[in-house]
Scaffold this active site. Structure first.
Site, PDB file in Angstrom:
ATOM      1  CG  ASP A 142      75.504 -77.609  31.644  1.00  0.00           C
ATOM      2  OD1 ASP A 142      76.045 -77.070  30.653  1.00  0.00           O
ATOM      3  OD2 ASP A 142      74.531 -77.088  32.226  1.00  0.00           O
ATOM      4  CB  SER A 143      78.062 -74.107  33.067  1.00  0.00           C
ATOM      5  OG  SER A 143      76.773 -73.920  32.515  1.00  0.00           O
ATOM      6  CE1 TYR A 148      81.447 -73.133  34.561  1.00  0.00           C
ATOM      7  CE2 TYR A 148      82.072 -74.593  32.750  1.00  0.00           C
ATOM      8  CZ  TYR A 148      81.987 -74.343  34.111  1.00  0.00           C
ATOM      9  OH  TYR A 148      82.423 -75.289  34.998  1.00  0.00           O
ATOM     10  CB  CYS A 164      78.285 -77.458  28.586  1.00  0.00           C
ATOM     11  SG  CYS A 164      78.637 -75.698  28.720  1.00  0.00           S
ATOM     12  CB  THR A 200      79.786 -72.532  26.793  1.00  0.00           C
ATOM     13  OG1 THR A 200      78.469 -72.016  26.611  1.00  0.00           O
ATOM     14  CG2 THR A 200      80.767 -71.419  26.952  1.00  0.00           C
ATOM     15  CD  GLU A 259      72.380 -73.038  36.576  1.00  0.00           C
ATOM     16  OE1 GLU A 259      72.485 -73.328  37.767  1.00  0.00           O
ATOM     17  OE2 GLU A 259      72.535 -73.878  35.648  1.00  0.00           O
ATOM     18  CB  CYS A 308      72.670 -72.625  25.381  1.00  0.00           C
ATOM     19  SG  CYS A 308      72.821 -72.591  27.179  1.00  0.00           S
ATOM     20  CG  HIS A 342      71.326 -73.682  31.060  1.00  0.00           C
ATOM     21  ND1 HIS A 342      72.597 -74.162  30.873  1.00  0.00           N
ATOM     22  CD2 HIS A 342      71.180 -73.491  32.404  1.00  0.00           C
ATOM     23  CE1 HIS A 342      73.205 -74.235  32.060  1.00  0.00           C
ATOM     24  NE2 HIS A 342      72.363 -73.845  33.000  1.00  0.00           N
TER      25      HIS A 342
HETATM   26  N1  DGL Z   1      74.509 -75.165  29.181  1.00  0.00           N
HETATM   27  C1  DGL Z   1      75.616 -74.325  28.787  1.00  0.00           C
HETATM   28  C2  DGL Z   1      75.728 -74.337  27.266  1.00  0.00           C
HETATM   29  O1  DGL Z   1      75.189 -75.221  26.639  1.00  0.00           O
HETATM   30  C3  DGL Z   1      75.465 -72.963  29.393  1.00  0.00           C
HETATM   31  C4  DGL Z   1      76.765 -72.271  29.524  1.00  0.00           C
HETATM   32  C5  DGL Z   1      76.776 -71.157  30.508  1.00  0.00           C
HETATM   33  O2  DGL Z   1      76.849 -71.462  31.699  1.00  0.00           O
HETATM   34  O3  DGL Z   1      76.785 -69.995  30.104  1.00  0.00           O
HETATM   35  O4  DGL Z   1      76.384 -73.525  26.677  1.00  0.00           O
END
Ligand code: DGL
Length: 264
Positions: A10-11, A42, A73, A75, A152, A183, A185
């Protein structure tokens, strides 16, 4: 049987929402996780950069001898899942298809909301996947660029976070019966999101939904970890601060974790 670990990327810390569900549904499996918190979010980045970063994470996981990769993730899944899946000879899962199918299953009035990062929303991938499966659905998407930085920084309950969630989701209030957390997060903000949308709106956690697919693939390829192997050595890596990552991970997973800082 295959006793190698499953790799998650993941990011940042968002993929932990998928890992938590994995540990609940498939407690015998071992995890290797890489989160690129140094370069999160990301979502506002150009596709080419997201592609490069994701490949770096994939290549890192391959050095850990994983038996499967989960792109935890949305994205990265939107931008590069098809390509990674085509190039690797181990199974590669994304989180978008499982989220799209679950939304169709859950909706009562056909009004589905999707929230995600700017890239996920711009790619329109949820609407495309949902409409391909069920053309009569009405999909409304909304980018929530402020959510990932809050997660984050471990601001999961603050009054600032509540204010941001309320203001951002306002355009969807009362207009959908099902909301896809597009997402990984966002499940960390679930109580606030649910509160804002109201108790009648069903929230879909795309990452958690993907664990069912992990299970199906493990069975299909007969690569489950042996149940006799009790000792699990989960490993977590971050490109940012290991202590911060461990704080969020331990709270979320309710488990002592071993986190190492890496430079990609
Ligand atoms: N957890 C990532 C997602 O599901 C977040 C991406 C990001 O860092 O913007 O898209």
């Amino acid at each position: 049987m295959d006793n190698r670990p499953i790799g998650f990327l993941d990011s940042g810390v968002g993929g932990l929402t998928v890992v938590r569900e994995l540990m609940r549904q498939l407690p015998h499996e071992e995890v290797v996780y890489i989160g690129d918190s140094a370069r999160a979010p990301y979502g506002p980045r150009p596709a080419e950069q997201i592609r490069d970063y994701t490949w770096q994470l994939v290549n890192f996981l391959l050095t850990k001898d994983v038996k499967m990769i989960v792109i935890a993730c949305n994205t990265a899944t939107a931008v590069v899942w098809e390509e990674v899946k085509a190039k690797l000879d181990i199974p590669v899962l994304g989180v978008i298809l499982p989220g799209a199918s679950a939304a169709i299953k859950s909706t009562t009035g056909g009004k589905i909301g999707v929230i995600g990062t700017p890239m996920t929303v711009q790619s329109d991938i949820y609407r495309k996947k949902i409409e391909a499966l069920s053309p009569e659905m009405e999909v409304q998407s909304l980018a929530c660029p402020k959510f990932v930085p809050l997660v984050e920084s471990n601001e999961l309950q603050s009054s600032l976070t509540k204010k941001v969630v309320y203001e951002t989701l306002h355009p969807l209030a009362g207009r959908v019966d099902t909301l896809v957390l597009g997402c990984t997060h966002y499940p960390l903000l679930r109580p606030i999101i649910q509160n804002m949308m109201g108790p009648s709106v069903k929230l879909i956690d795309s990452g958690a939904e993907c664990v069912r697919d992990i299970s199906v693939l493990l069975n299909y390829f007969e690569i489950n970890r042996s149940r006799d192997k009790h000792e699990l050595n989960h490993r977590f890596y971050t490109t940012a601060n290991a202590k911060r990552f461990a704080e969020i991970a331990e709270n979320w997973l309710n488990l002592k974790v071993n986190v190492e800082h890496v430079t990609l």
